[in-house]
Design an enzyme around this catalytic site. Structure first.
Site, PDB file in Angstrom:
ATOM      1  N   GLY A  46       0.209  -1.792   5.387  1.00  0.00           N
ATOM      2  CA  GLY A  46       0.835  -1.281   6.600  1.00  0.00           C
ATOM      3  C   GLY A  46      -0.049  -0.279   7.325  1.00  0.00           C
ATOM      4  N   SER A  47       0.580   0.729   7.888  1.00  0.00           N
ATOM      5  CA  SER A  47      -0.147   1.658   8.753  1.00  0.00           C
ATOM      6  C   SER A  47      -1.141   2.542   8.020  1.00  0.00           C
ATOM      7  CB  SER A  47       0.846   2.532   9.524  1.00  0.00           C
ATOM      8  OG  SER A  47       1.563   1.756  10.465  1.00  0.00           O
ATOM      9  N   THR A  48      -1.082   2.601   6.665  1.00  0.00           N
ATOM     10  CA  THR A  48      -2.106   3.371   5.966  1.00  0.00           C
ATOM     11  C   THR A  48      -3.482   2.750   6.158  1.00  0.00           C
ATOM     12  OG1 THR A  48      -1.712   2.156   3.895  1.00  0.00           O
ATOM     13  CG2 THR A  48      -0.473   4.200   4.242  1.00  0.00           C
TER      14      THR A  48
END
Length: 492
Positions: free
Chosen positions: A216-218
């Site tokens: 995801g956004s990591t």
């Protein structure tokens, strides 16, 4: 008469030579086949005829050996077994060994020739067994406890490393199991084995290193590094010319954001607010070759990672079209990562852009305590320019100070982080994974002391409220606090 005696003596000499030849054949050429024969019980009896060496954390053993008084005399015991199972694995008289119990078995079982005071002499003899040696891990006891308690039985994993060296400070997978239920050879052992393997929660799966998730956004940490290194972005506060929503190239599909206000925002705000549209377009502008190159530098697409047991390969798909690249650049589509890999990403930012290969064994010793082998930090690999690392550190600090990662803030320390909520399942129908990656440096420390990655599979909040900042960041904060408050040796 004398002639008959000579013939008899000659015949006896032939028999003696034949006996010696046969003994030599068996002992030198066929000994291994006899040793490996399933009907040969002597190696098994010898293996369990003495206590096994210990796996230690902070100098204290988390394993032991119990004298059963039976034919297979000693069986394995574990202290806080579920907490350390993702590190120790199990040593079973029925089902063999896994993880450190497997990779360090020659030392622990006493068969490693280096355990002998005279390894060159003893090593020539097959089956020599010395007292079992000990394996001293790099784990930080406080960090391991904080990670285990933070997950609290929820599905997920935590990995923490020391950025400057690659030492693994915590490795937790949940739900877990007690390895001692598999140690002996009684009737309860097969029942426990069947129960563990039938459990739908898969407690024996090491989620920290053997399961990959969409990050995801990591993953936007990697995309930001690629954009800055390639010159696609030069200043953190310059407009990014990004629409909201963003139509994926070559499709009619529009990508949106979880919050409003992402149109044309600079990289600083896009990172702080986790704007999908900005990072998807940045990934497309950087291009698949450069994105793949940067991901590889961080550790993706490397099937050979061992710590010393094997780690599942984290992947960034190099054969994607522009629309797929856009999704890959925000940690979706085919992008997959282990929690350990994402801890390495965070550690690279904290360590000036350099990646140190993670390792779990500090040293091995003989039963008396003398050192057999010592691990060392591997040569560094440059994941991004030092100037880029400074800028990404700044972005991560902003996330904790002013953005979605405020739950990771620690008084008296500088903390950088990145939240993530990863969609998965058919039509993204699965409960989103809550991610948080971070690093921390105490105000009196010369360099960051810890980098952490947390993933929670079954967050408690309603689907629309699940977030890395709310579900995973508090766990990361507890792990970082445990390391920061400890002495500089970092393993108490």
């Amino acid at each position: 008469m004398t002639r008959h005696i000579r013939h008899a003596a000659f015949f006896c000499a032939l028999l003696l030579v034949a006996l010696l030849v046969n003994a030599t054949r068996i002992q030198l050429f066929e000994a291994r086949s006899y040793d490996d024969n399933v009907a040969n019980r002597r190696p098994v009896i010898a293996r369990y005829g003495q206590p096994r060496g210990d796996i230690k954390v902070g100098g204290e053993p988390v394993t032991g050996s119990r004298d059963t008084g039976e034919h297979l005399r000693y069986e394995r015991t574990y202290t806080n077994g579920p907490m350390y199972a993702p590190v120790t694995g199990f040593a079973s008289q029925v089902y063999g060994t896994t993880l450190l119990e497997h990779s360090e078995d020659p030392v622990l079982s006493g068969t490693d020739p280096l355990l002998s005071p005279f390894p060159l002499w003893r090593g020539a003899a097959v089956g020599d067994r010395n007292p079992g040696g000990d394996v001293l891990t790099t784990l930080h006891r406080g960090a391991q406890e904080a990670a285990f308690e933070g997950l609290g039985g929820r599905k997920g994993a935590v990995a923490a490393v020391e950025p400057a060296t690659g030492r693994i400070l915590a490795l937790v997978s949940s739900p877990s199991y007690d390895p001692s239920v598999l140690s002996g050879n009684g009737s309860a052992v097969p029942r426990s084995w069947q129960s563990l393997n039938r459990d739908p929660d898969r407690p024996m799966l090491n989620r920290a290193v053997r399961k990959t998730y969409p990050p995801g956004s990591t993953f936007k940490v990697v995309t930001a590094a690629a954009a800055l290194d390639s010159g696609v972005i030069e200043e953190l506060d310059d407009p990014t010319d990004s629409p909201d929503p963003y139509r994926l190239p070559g499709t009619r599909t529009s990508l949106t954001n979880p919050s409003k206000g992402c149109a044309d925002v600079p990289l600083r705000k896009a990172f702080e607010w986790s704007c999908n549209t900005v990072f998807a377009k940045l990934g497309v502008r950087v291009g698949v070759d450069r994105m793949a190159e940067t991901a590889k530098a961080f550790g993706f697409n490397d099937p050979g990672v061992r710590i010393p047991f094997s780690v599942a390969e984290s992947t960034f798909d190099t054969k994607v079209d522009r629309a797929q690249l856009a999704l890959s650049s925000i940690g979706q589509y085919n992008t997959r990562a282990t929690p350990l890999q994402m801890a390495m990403v965070s550690a690279a930012v904290a360590n000036g852009g350099q990646v140190r290969s993670p390792y779990l064994v500090e040293r091995t010793t003989r039963a008396g305590g003398s050192t057999v082998a010592t691990a060392g930090s591997s040569p560094a690999r440059q994941a991004m320019r030092p100037s880029t690392a400074r800028l990404v550190k700044e972005l991560m600090v902003d996330v904790v100070r002013e953005g979605t990662g405020s739950n990771a803030w620690i008084p008296g320390a500088t903390v950088g982080g990145k939240t993530g909520t990863a969609q998965h399942g058919l039509g993204n129908s699965g409960t989103p994974y809550a991610w948080f990656v971070s690093w921390a440096q105490g105000d009196r420390d010369l360099e960051p002391k810890v980098a952490v990655a947390v993933v929670v599979e079954d967050a408690d909040a309603d689907r629309g409220e699940i977030s890395g900042g709310g579900d995973a960041a508090p766990i990361a904060r507890a792990v970082m606090e445990a390391v920061l408050k400890s002495p500089s040796d970092g393993r108490r």
